[in-house]
Write an enzyme that holds these catalytic residues in place. Structure first.
Site, PDB file in Angstrom:
ATOM      1  CB  CYS A   4      47.289  45.956 -56.095  1.00 63.03           C
ATOM      2  SG  CYS A   4      46.357  45.320 -54.720  1.00 63.03           S
ATOM      3  CB  CYS A   7      44.076  47.773 -56.565  1.00 66.02           C
ATOM      4  SG  CYS A   7      44.721  48.764 -55.482  1.00 66.02           S
ATOM      5  CG  ASP A  30      38.495  34.672 -48.296  1.00 66.63           C
ATOM      6  OD1 ASP A  30      39.527  35.363 -47.748  1.00 66.63           O
ATOM      7  OD2 ASP A  30      38.773  33.594 -49.146  1.00 66.63           O
ATOM      8  CG  HIS A  46      47.829  49.411 -52.830  1.00 63.23           C
ATOM      9  ND1 HIS A  46      47.404  48.117 -52.994  1.00 63.23           N
ATOM     10  CD2 HIS A  46      49.181  49.393 -52.221  1.00 63.23           C
ATOM     11  CE1 HIS A  46      48.555  47.263 -52.806  1.00 63.23           C
ATOM     12  NE2 HIS A  46      49.669  48.124 -52.435  1.00 63.23           N
ATOM     13  CG  ASN A  86      46.664  36.582 -41.946  1.00 61.51           C
ATOM     14  OD1 ASN A  86      47.020  36.472 -40.706  1.00 61.51           O
ATOM     15  ND2 ASN A  86      45.974  35.961 -42.727  1.00 61.51           N
ATOM     16  CG  HIS A  97      44.775  46.575 -50.971  1.00 61.20           C
ATOM     17  ND1 HIS A  97      44.529  47.009 -52.221  1.00 61.20           N
ATOM     18  CD2 HIS A  97      44.009  46.852 -50.063  1.00 61.20           C
ATOM     19  CE1 HIS A  97      43.737  48.184 -51.861  1.00 61.20           C
ATOM     20  NE2 HIS A  97      43.188  47.945 -50.709  1.00 61.20           N
ATOM     21  CG  HIS A  99      43.140  41.705 -46.653  1.00 60.04           C
ATOM     22  ND1 HIS A  99      44.554  41.948 -47.226  1.00 60.04           N
ATOM     23  CD2 HIS A  99      43.280  40.279 -46.271  1.00 60.04           C
ATOM     24  CE1 HIS A  99      45.115  40.537 -47.114  1.00 60.04           C
ATOM     25  NE2 HIS A  99      44.343  39.581 -46.481  1.00 60.04           N
ATOM     26  CG  HIS A 101      40.822  37.406 -43.108  1.00 52.13           C
ATOM     27  ND1 HIS A 101      40.764  36.444 -44.223  1.00 52.13           N
ATOM     28  CD2 HIS A 101      42.120  37.933 -43.238  1.00 52.13           C
ATOM     29  CE1 HIS A 101      41.950  36.465 -44.969  1.00 52.13           C
ATOM     30  NE2 HIS A 101      42.602  37.297 -44.648  1.00 52.13           N
TER      31      HIS A 101
HETATM   32  P1  AMP Z   1      45.816  36.902 -46.767  1.00 58.93           P
HETATM   33  O1  AMP Z   1      46.295  35.624 -46.768  1.00 58.93           O
HETATM   34  O2  AMP Z   1      45.403  37.305 -45.239  1.00 58.93           O
HETATM   35  O3  AMP Z   1      46.506  37.991 -47.372  1.00 58.93           O
HETATM   36  O4  AMP Z   1      44.366  36.858 -47.295  1.00 58.93           O
HETATM   37  C1  AMP Z   1      43.929  36.985 -48.769  1.00 58.93           C
HETATM   38  C2  AMP Z   1      42.585  36.263 -48.878  1.00 58.93           C
HETATM   39  O5  AMP Z   1      42.356  36.815 -49.974  1.00 58.93           O
HETATM   40  C3  AMP Z   1      42.468  34.888 -48.664  1.00 58.93           C
HETATM   41  O6  AMP Z   1      41.998  34.489 -47.804  1.00 58.93           O
HETATM   42  C4  AMP Z   1      42.118  34.411 -50.117  1.00 58.93           C
HETATM   43  O7  AMP Z   1      41.005  33.336 -50.090  1.00 58.93           O
HETATM   44  C5  AMP Z   1      41.296  35.649 -50.677  1.00 58.93           C
HETATM   45  N1  AMP Z   1      41.297  35.751 -51.886  1.00 58.93           N
HETATM   46  C6  AMP Z   1      41.958  35.686 -52.997  1.00 58.93           C
HETATM   47  N2  AMP Z   1      41.603  35.855 -54.230  1.00 58.93           N
HETATM   48  C7  AMP Z   1      40.441  36.588 -53.974  1.00 58.93           C
HETATM   49  C8  AMP Z   1      39.433  36.819 -54.863  1.00 58.93           C
HETATM   50  N3  AMP Z   1      39.750  36.962 -56.295  1.00 58.93           N
HETATM   51  N4  AMP Z   1      38.409  37.171 -54.544  1.00 58.93           N
HETATM   52  C9  AMP Z   1      37.986  36.988 -53.193  1.00 58.93           C
HETATM   53  N5  AMP Z   1      39.174  36.577 -52.152  1.00 58.93           N
HETATM   54  C10 AMP Z   1      40.319  36.309 -52.739  1.00 58.93           C
HETATM   55 ZN    ZN Z   2      45.911  47.336 -54.032  1.00 51.40          ZN
END
Ligand code: AMP
Ligand code: ZN
Length: 113
Positions: A4, A7, A30, A46, A86, A97, A99, A101
């Site tokens: 993940c 994680c 982000d 997780h 989302n 995982h 989250h 925003h």
């Molecule tokens: P979601 O599409 O709601 O699952 O959001 C996932 C978010 O994670 C997206 O806005 C990506 O830009 C962000 N993301 C993906 N990889 C990374 C990373 N390594 N560091 C920070 N944000 C990330």
């Molecule tokens: Zn995770």
């Protein structure tokens, strides 16, 4: 969860721009910001999404939302902000995982989807 992405970020195996950390929550910027402030708040435990939120304790759930409030204040989002989680393919969730925003720093669109 071994594979993940979030994680790995929580464990420090992948770098991130940390905004807040406590026993239950990790928050970071982000990598592809969609607003002047775009921070992700994740529980350290997780779970894949809101659809599995019953796998978290009430304290862990509360910690996520209290972190949202604290970060919004620290980022000076006094004119408002949007909180998005989302959940699943119809919502285009890309990282499985849970989250939240935090989006702010400009006027958001009046449509959410
Ligand atoms: P979601 O599409 O709601 O699952 O959001 C996932 C978010 O994670 C997206 O806005 C990506 O830009 C962000 N993301 C993906 N990889 C990374 C990373 N390594 N560091 C920070 N944000 C990330
Ligand atoms: Zn995770």
């Amino acid at each position: 969860m071994e594979n993940c992405l979030f994680c790995k970020i929580i464990k420090g195996e992948i770098p991130s721009a940390k905004v807040l950390e406590n026993d239950q929550v990790y928050a970071f910027r982000d990598i592809n910001p969609q607003a002047p402030t775009h921070v992700l708040v994740v529980p350290k435990k997780h779970v894949s999404s809101v659809a599995e939120i019953d796998q978290l304790s009430d304290a862990e759930i509360a910690a996520c939302l209290k972190a949202v409030k604290q970060i919004a204040a620290e980022e000076s989002l006094s004119d408002g902000f949007r909180v998005v989680s989302n959940c699943g393919p119809d919502a285009c969730q890309s990282v499985p995982h849970l989250h939240f925003h935090i989006l702010g720093g400009r006027k958001m669109g009046d449509r959410m989807a």
